[in-house]
Design an enzyme around this catalytic site. Structure first.
Site, PDB file in Angstrom:
ATOM      1  N   ILE A  11       0.871  -1.160   0.000  1.00 29.30           N
ATOM      2  CA  ILE A  11       0.000   0.000   0.000  1.00 29.30           C
ATOM      3  C   ILE A  11       0.916   1.220   0.000  1.00 29.30           C
ATOM      4  O   ILE A  11       1.691   1.423   0.937  1.00 29.30           O
ATOM      5  CB  ILE A  11      -0.913   0.007   1.237  1.00 29.30           C
ATOM      6  N   ASP A  12       0.859   2.004  -1.066  1.00 30.39           N
ATOM      7  CA  ASP A  12       1.727   3.175  -1.190  1.00 30.39           C
ATOM      8  C   ASP A  12       1.025   4.415  -0.650  1.00 30.39           C
ATOM      9  O   ASP A  12      -0.040   4.802  -1.147  1.00 30.39           O
ATOM     10  CB  ASP A  12       2.105   3.408  -2.650  1.00 30.39           C
ATOM     11  N   GLY A  40       6.938  -5.627  -6.905  1.00 32.51           N
ATOM     12  CA  GLY A  40       6.307  -6.770  -7.542  1.00 32.51           C
ATOM     13  C   GLY A  40       4.995  -6.420  -8.212  1.00 32.51           C
ATOM     14  O   GLY A  40       4.763  -6.741  -9.382  1.00 32.51           O
ATOM     15  N   ASN A 179      20.308  -0.834 -11.529  1.00 39.43           N
ATOM     16  CA  ASN A 179      20.612   0.520 -11.944  1.00 39.43           C
ATOM     17  C   ASN A 179      22.119   0.732 -11.791  1.00 39.43           C
ATOM     18  O   ASN A 179      22.856  -0.168 -11.368  1.00 39.43           O
ATOM     19  CB  ASN A 179      19.788   1.556 -11.171  1.00 39.43           C
ATOM     20  N   ARG A 206      19.586   3.470 -16.505  1.00 43.44           N
ATOM     21  CA  ARG A 206      20.342   4.684 -16.211  1.00 43.44           C
ATOM     22  C   ARG A 206      19.455   5.929 -16.183  1.00 43.44           C
ATOM     23  O   ARG A 206      19.907   7.026 -16.475  1.00 43.44           O
ATOM     24  CB  ARG A 206      21.453   4.851 -17.241  1.00 43.44           C
ATOM     25  N   LYS A 209      19.221   8.662 -18.935  1.00 39.35           N
ATOM     26  CA  LYS A 209      20.245   8.291 -19.929  1.00 39.35           C
ATOM     27  C   LYS A 209      19.913   6.978 -20.633  1.00 39.35           C
ATOM     28  O   LYS A 209      20.700   6.489 -21.449  1.00 39.35           O
ATOM     29  CB  LYS A 209      21.614   8.193 -19.250  1.00 39.35           C
ATOM     30  N   THR A 235       8.576   7.593  -9.253  1.00 38.65           N
ATOM     31  CA  THR A 235       8.394   6.367  -8.477  1.00 38.65           C
ATOM     32  C   THR A 235       7.843   5.254  -9.370  1.00 38.65           C
ATOM     33  O   THR A 235       6.838   5.438 -10.049  1.00 38.65           O
ATOM     34  CB  THR A 235       7.420   6.596  -7.311  1.00 38.65           C
ATOM     35  N   ASP A 239      10.333  -0.216 -12.350  1.00 41.06           N
ATOM     36  CA  ASP A 239       9.442  -1.380 -12.337  1.00 41.06           C
ATOM     37  C   ASP A 239       8.653  -1.467 -13.641  1.00 41.06           C
ATOM     38  O   ASP A 239       8.447  -2.558 -14.189  1.00 41.06           O
ATOM     39  CB  ASP A 239       8.477  -1.299 -11.160  1.00 41.06           C
ATOM     40  N   ARG A 272       2.797  10.566 -14.951  1.00 40.30           N
ATOM     41  CA  ARG A 272       1.582  10.350 -14.170  1.00 40.30           C
ATOM     42  C   ARG A 272       1.932  10.188 -12.698  1.00 40.30           C
ATOM     43  O   ARG A 272       3.028   9.761 -12.363  1.00 40.30           O
ATOM     44  CB  ARG A 272       0.855   9.084 -14.661  1.00 40.30           C
TER      45      ARG A 272
END
Length: 293
Positions: A11-12, A40, A179, A206, A209, A235, A239, A272
């Protein structure tokens, strides 16, 4: 073909701020939002919206029923998400007006998975399938071993970075995704150059980049530039990229095309707010690429 994803469901909690807080500083948030997240869940939604059959393996608490509804609405198979006594994992995410973020994670149910649950999910898996992994759940190494025994393609995102966890998974990994910072950390931990890491392929993201795919067997590199956009919230961009890369490979696209499609998807996603719910659809990505020429 199916993409299985052993991955976190969080839960963000988003706090939009004028700037990221310093030590000891108290800030008032411009506004607050609650959305589905977790590396995930983000990757599963991205892969499903990209057009791949996607099965999520994970766990939530009783407070996370709405998370399953969001995943299911995005086209993700949630039949192998367990409900456990722990609370659903969550993340507190601060986002400033330059789209930079700071994140604090609470693992919760993500660390309560049992091996039998994963074995059941893999019962019908075959060598044409793919497994995505990252470091926000327990049983990552064990799941990689199960996947290798069934000859699945294993895509491992080495985040959040833990040197020992990465070393444990490397023998079972087909594509290692990191990364630039994580790549440097792993090189230091192993005391070898990135090009010497013993996996078939490495993908280094990157940010603005772009990304670099490296075939570790023959040294061939593929550069995938990023698309120029004005970000609102970065954020979950990584993913999104990984979910789309996994889908592209699952759908049989050449690596170059899978990377370009993933770059376009993440470019859309950062314009977004939110994470899982901000993942673009395949049609949106196609339209974006047409506009780019």
């Amino acid at each position: 073909m199916t993409i299985f994803n052993l991955g976190s469901i969080n839960i963000d909690n988003f706090y939009y701020l004028s700037h990221l807080p310093k030590a000891g500083e108290t800030l008032s948030s411009d506004r607050y939002a609650k959305m589905l997240g977790g590396k995930g869940a983000n990757q599963s939604v991205a892969a499903a919206r990209a057009g791949s059959e996607t099965c999520h393996i994970g766990a939530i608490g009783k407070d996370g029923a709405w998370c399953l509804a969001v995943l299911s609405d995005a086209g993700v198979d949630v039949s192998h998400v367990a409900v456990v006594p722990a609370t659903t994992g969550h993340a507190n995410i601060c986002v400033d007006r330059e789209a930079e973020n700071m994140i604090v994670l609470v693992p919760g149910a993500n660390h309560e998975l049992e091996l039998s649950h994963i074995e059941n999910a893999f019962a019908q898996a075959s060598e044409d399938d793919t497994l995505i992994l990252q470091n926000e759940t327990n049983l990552v190494k064990e799941t990689a071993q199960l996947a290798r025994a069934k000859s699945l393609r294993v895509i491992y995102s080495a985040a959040p970075f833990d040197a020992q966890a990465v070393q444990d998974v490397l023998p079972y990994c087909d594509l290692l995704v990191m990364n630039e910072v994580e790549a440097a950390q792993l090189s230091d931990a192993l005391d070898i150059a990135t090009k010497e890491i013993d996996v078939p392929a490495v993908l280094i993201t990157r940010g603005s980049k772009g990304a670099v795919w490296r075939d570790q067997r023959n040294g061939r590199e593929i550069l995938s530039p990023a698309f120029a956009v004005i970000p609102v919230d970065t954020t979950g961009a990584g993913d999104c990229f990984i979910g789309y890369v996994a889908s592209g490979l699952d759908l049989g696209l050449p690596v170059e095309d899978a990377l370009r499609r993933a770059s376009a998807a993440s470019a859309i996603q950062v314009t977004r707010e939110g994470t899982a719910e901000a993942m673009p659809t395949a049609d949106e990505v196609s339209e974006f690429l047409i506009d780019q020429g």
